[in-house]
Enzyme design. Sequence first.
Site, PDB file in Angstrom:
ATOM      1  N   GLY A 202      84.477  16.081  16.647  1.00 16.22           N
ATOM      2  CA  GLY A 202      84.355  14.765  16.020  1.00 16.22           C
ATOM      3  C   GLY A 202      85.314  13.717  16.533  1.00 16.22           C
TER       4      GLY A 202
ATOM      5  N   ASP B   1      90.392  11.167   7.131  1.00 10.14           N
ATOM      6  CA  ASP B   1      89.452  10.775   8.176  1.00 10.14           C
ATOM      7  C   ASP B   1      90.156   9.890   9.208  1.00 10.14           C
ATOM      8  OD1 ASP B   1      87.339   9.406   9.658  1.00 10.14           O
ATOM      9  OD2 ASP B   1      85.962  10.178   8.131  1.00 10.14           O
TER      10      ASP B   1
ATOM     11  N   ASN C  63      75.361  27.548  10.257  1.00 10.75           N
ATOM     12  CA  ASN C  63      76.802  27.490  10.013  1.00 10.75           C
ATOM     13  C   ASN C  63      77.004  27.248   8.523  1.00 10.75           C
ATOM     14  OD1 ASN C  63      79.534  27.010   9.856  1.00 10.75           O
ATOM     15  ND2 ASN C  63      79.558  25.358  11.364  1.00 10.75           N
TER      16      ASN C  63
ATOM     17  N   GLY D  87      87.536  14.215  19.200  1.00  6.99           N
ATOM     18  CA  GLY D  87      87.557  14.302  20.658  1.00  6.99           C
ATOM     19  C   GLY D  87      86.397  13.591  21.320  1.00  6.99           C
ATOM     20  N   GLU D  88      85.223  13.623  20.686  1.00  7.02           N
ATOM     21  CA  GLU D  88      84.034  13.001  21.264  1.00  7.02           C
ATOM     22  C   GLU D  88      83.922  11.513  20.940  1.00  7.02           C
ATOM     23  OE1 GLU D  88      80.465  15.166  20.219  1.00  7.02           O
ATOM     24  OE2 GLU D  88      81.534  17.076  20.406  1.00  7.02           O
TER      25      GLU D  88
ATOM     26  N   ARG E 239      89.008   7.955  11.387  1.00  7.17           N
ATOM     27  CA  ARG E 239      88.444   6.606  11.481  1.00  7.17           C
ATOM     28  C   ARG E 239      89.085   5.663  10.477  1.00  7.17           C
ATOM     29  NH1 ARG E 239      82.407   8.877  11.009  1.00  7.17           N
ATOM     30  NH2 ARG E 239      83.588  10.057   9.443  1.00  7.17           N
TER      31      ARG E 239
ATOM     32  N   LYS F  75      74.942  23.944   7.601  1.00  8.62           N
ATOM     33  CA  LYS F  75      74.476  23.195   8.758  1.00  8.62           C
ATOM     34  C   LYS F  75      73.501  24.076   9.528  1.00  8.62           C
ATOM     35  CE  LYS F  75      78.826  20.639   9.289  1.00  8.62           C
ATOM     36  NZ  LYS F  75      79.985  20.382  10.168  1.00  8.62           N
TER      37      LYS F  75
ATOM     38  N   GLY G 234      88.868  20.236  11.592  1.00 10.12           N
ATOM     39  CA  GLY G 234      89.632  21.387  12.059  1.00 10.12           C
ATOM     40  C   GLY G 234      89.884  21.156  13.537  1.00 10.12           C
TER      41      GLY G 234
ATOM     42  N   GLY H 295      88.653  17.879  15.599  1.00 11.26           N
ATOM     43  CA  GLY H 295      87.819  17.414  14.506  1.00 11.26           C
ATOM     44  C   GLY H 295      88.601  17.546  13.216  1.00 11.26           C
TER      45      GLY H 295
ATOM     46  N   HIS I 178      87.220  28.407  16.703  1.00 12.16           N
ATOM     47  CA  HIS I 178      86.446  27.463  17.528  1.00 12.16           C
ATOM     48  C   HIS I 178      86.097  28.034  18.895  1.00 12.16           C
ATOM     49  CE1 HIS I 178      88.749  24.226  15.068  1.00 12.16           C
ATOM     50  NE2 HIS I 178      87.569  24.433  14.506  1.00 12.16           N
TER      51      HIS I 178
END
Length: 397
Positions: free
Chosen positions: A331, A284, A8, A333-334, A286, A15, A213, A211, A181
């Site tokens: 990111g 972010d 990717n 969602g999980e 978080r 990645k 995106g 995430g 996606h």
Amino acid sequence: MTKILSVNAGSSSLKFKLLNMPEEDVIAEGVIERIGAGLDQDDNVTIKLNGEKHKSRQEFDDHEQAISFMLAQFKELGIVKDFNEIKGIGHRVVAGGEWFNKSVLVNDEVLKKVERLAAYAPLHNAANALGIKAFSKIIPEAVEVVVFDTAFHQTMPKENYLYAIPYEYYTKYGVRRYGAHGTSHKYVAEQAAKLLGKPLEDLKLITMHLGAGASITAIKNGKSYDTSMGFSPLAGLMMATRSGDVDYSLMNYVKGKEGLSDQETLDILNHKSGLLGVSTISSDMRDLLDVYDTNDHAKLAVDMFVDRVVDYIGQYYFELQGADALVFTAGIGENSIPVRKMVIDKLAFLGVKLDEEANSKRGSATEITTADSKIKAFMVPTNEELEIARDVQRLMK
């Protein structure tokens, strides 16, 4: 066993995941960052092997240098003895337009089309093409395959993918909703069907790739029926730095007031909006959740993000005339327990009931609603690299 590499390539990143197929065993995986962007103080290369992370700090002028370094590390770490052990390479490509409704083998014509479609995904397709070219030079014997994010969405009905603008723009320029996606939505839908113990073709699902995106897809009879991203990955949900849906006339007004060019306006919508734009402090999730109770802008950004997600769930629930399950992935969602809770709490009127204990878990596919919930919800880790490797293996045959 056949070694297949899933790749990717981003504008400044790479990645990768090397798998043994068909066993689907991960040999190594990692990421290279800051390609062509110079170095900062942090390590920008990470390779994970046997549970151990090998980190380093290297400067790369372009993707070819980064790929050469990655493969040299494969030899140094004993991952491969010879590059030709890698028999197949799968490349994630964001935009396939109407030319591609499935994964295809790379040839000169395919590569030209990937480059021509860069206008549909300017942040991605050009980088994807660079990655394809670099691997073709370094491992010319490997079978190369392109796997398109938009391919899964080619099953949408016309009423869902066309815009209410002059029809000739579609026939002349291919202007329509393409989504993105798709590889992720397809993978997690298949996993959800397994968890439900039913054929995917018999289910109505709403999958949420949340995430940096973010997009939501309505899946009917195993096929994409509608999706939130549009002609490009800018549309739909509010994202980390992307605005999502915005009234065009609004930005035209701001552009005039600020004296912005078209490109500067696009840059604001792509890189300075979303969570970052509203919170004024971070893109972010978080970071924003850490100060949710003390920073009004952070709280507003999170609340807006959740509201946009719920809006699309509601739209797709009625489009599908019901839903068997909701699926959270990627990111946010999980990993974001609070965001999943906020979304599901807003769906209580539909009889969706959160299992707080199940929702507190991470790492593996989990049902996060109670046994009496009228609609089930799952957290399913996405695995786009595995989905890509499966397509490479299929086409190698």
